[in-house]
Design an enzyme around this catalytic site. Structure first.
Site, mmCIF file in Angstrom:
data_model
loop_
_atom_site.group_PDB
_atom_site.id
_atom_site.type_symbol
_atom_site.label_atom_id
_atom_site.label_comp_id
_atom_site.label_asym_id
_atom_site.label_seq_id
_atom_site.Cartn_x
_atom_site.Cartn_y
_atom_site.Cartn_z
ATOM 1 C CG ASP A 1 -1.911 1.091 1.286
ATOM 2 O OD1 ASP A 1 -1.756 2.078 0.549
ATOM 3 O OD2 ASP A 1 -2.875 0.982 2.079
ATOM 4 C CG HIS A 2 3.126 4.071 -3.140
ATOM 5 N ND1 HIS A 2 3.987 4.763 -2.309
ATOM 6 C CD2 HIS A 2 3.768 3.955 -4.322
ATOM 7 C CE1 HIS A 2 5.092 5.052 -2.976
ATOM 8 N NE2 HIS A 2 4.995 4.562 -4.192
ATOM 9 N NE ARG A 3 -4.147 3.786 1.558
ATOM 10 C CZ ARG A 3 -5.271 3.312 2.099
ATOM 11 N NH1 ARG A 3 -6.322 4.111 2.267
ATOM 12 N NH2 ARG A 3 -5.346 2.041 2.478
#
Length: 440
Positions: A411-413
């Site tokens: 998850d790039h968040r």
């Protein structure tokens, strides 16, 4: 006199509203004991066996296997006093209007199956006048309905219990309807149209078709919803790494011959599980999760390791709790037990909750690599490809080595490219040379 109680479909403490009846373990006329397993159901997460809280004789099964039932719906009636040992209440004394009638009593929920109380009612004796219903019990379920007539030609209309009740209230014969939902299931709209005299066009069926339709429910329905939610909520990034795992496979052979690991099944998945736990300590972002509601990133100082498992009921992801505190041998034993339980269909909903990281071993199917989807509530997932004999350059010379591919989706968040790359590199280094674990 007989004393009847209804056994409702219990809330299995998962926040679910319905379940499918898989199979009955009893039939009318059977004598059951307290806490005896009477039915197996399938929720959106797993198959669960339900015990009955009373002893007695089963008088009626209200639901057929394969039907979907809402929580709280009576599914079985039992006579808890078949010998008439209990003293009957005086028939001439009506119950006061301000209290529940003598024939009603509250069924206590099963331990671990939610807190909903269900009011049940004994069947009235033949020739006896019905007791007046008190104001506080207007919404109480009615007495058990008489056993339904034998299905016509063995055909049982497909409809959920609320739709069956609606059809009964409106005087609609379900046998005369053709369901418009998938699999020929009769809907509320089908019943209402029939009650209003509106014709329902029967679906066109090609007698020579080579298709079959299977209702989407249970584990498959839950998995699909979770994957769609994850794919459209968490911005996925996937990275790949190809590694030479020849030293790992040689180390595995040494372990097989050691006394400590005698009889212990050690697989590449075992080494990957240990590598993930070690690497997560160096990159804690991998084991964190994005909390959208609280607008926080939650870092977890433990690893509840999920292992994706293919079962006859679909994909499930049971967890190894506190995997980061286990030795390689303990991980191997836990993986063996987890796999056997999943294949037997005995994985409980609690065993699949609250994971922090997942491994999917697609290599067992001969697949080299893939782009796995993150499980909701987690931030990363690692896929293990198959191990193949591959030409590989070692010290400037071409040799045949054991090679596999790793793919990490994150998850790039929560995880930047740097953290994702460092974690994947650490896992790769540990699998390529297990001795590296000494430096972690």
């Amino acid at each position: 006199m007989p004393t009847y109680k209804q056994f409702p479909l219990a809330d299995t403490a998962e926040g679910l509203t319905e379940a499918d009846i898989l199979s009955w373990h009893v039939k009318p006329g059977d004598t059951v004991a307290v806490n005896q397993i009477v039915v197996e159901i399938e929720t959106a997460k797993a198959a669960v066996e339900l015990p009955i809280p009373w002893a007695g004789v089963v008088t009626e099964l209200h639901v057929e296997p394969g039907q979907t039932v809402e929580v709280g719906t009576p599914i079985l009636t039992i006579d808890v006093d078949p010998d008439g040992a209990a003293a009957p209440a005086p028939a001439a004394t009506p119950a006061p209007a301000s209290s529940a009638p003598a024939e009603e009593e509250e069924m206590k929920p099963l331990v671990g199956y939610g807190s909903k109380a269900v009011v049940t009612q004994r069947r009235a004796r033949k020739g006896a006048a019905p007791a007046p219903a008190p104001a506080a019990a207007v919404a109480a379920p009615p007495a058990p309905a008489p056993a339904p007539a034998a299905p016509r030609g063995g055909y049982v209309p497909l409809a959920k219990p609320p739709v069956r009740k609606l059809a009964k209230d409106l005087g609609v014969d379900l046998h005369a309807l053709t369901g418009t939902a998938d699999g020929g299931v009769i809907t509320r709209e089908d019943v209402e149209r029939a009650a209003n005299g509106t014709p329902v066009a029967a679906p066109t069926v090609d007698s020579g078709t080579r298709e079959r339709r299977v209702p989407i429910k249970g584990v498959r329905k839950m998995t699909a919803a979770a994957m769609v939610q994850s794919a459209y909520t968490a911005p996925h990034v996937t990275e790949f790494l190809t590694i030479d795992v020849t030293p790992m496979m040689e180390f595995r052979e040494k372990l097989k011959k050691s006394r400590e690991f005698a009889g212990i099944k050690v697989t590449p998945l075992t080494f990957a599980a240990k590598a993930v736990c070690l690497a997560a300590k160096r990159t804690p972002d991998i084991n964190a999760v994005w909390d959208e509601e609280a607008q926080e990133i939650v870092y977890k100082d433990y690893v509840h390791l999920g292992i994706a498992a293919a079962t006859p009921r679909g994909l499930i992801v049971p967890k190894i709790r506190d995997a980061d505190s286990m030795s390689l041998k303990e991980l191997a034993e836990s993986l063996t037990q987890l796999t056997e339980t999943a294949r037997a269909g005995k994985t409980t909903p609690a065993d699949m909750a609250n994971g922090t990281f997942t491994i999917s071993n697609i290599g067992v199917f001969g697949i080299d690599t893939g782009t796995p989807i993150i499980n909701p509530g987690e931030s990363a997932i690692l896929a293990l490809g198959s191990i193949r004999d591959t030409p590989w350059v070692v010290d400037g010379e071409l040799r045949v080595r054991k090679v596999m591919q790793l793919s990490l989706s994150f998850d790039h968040r929560v995880i930047d490219g740097q953290q994702g790359s460092e974690f994947l590199a650490d896992v790769g280094a540990l699998l390529a040379d297990p001795a590296m674990a000494m430096t972690y």
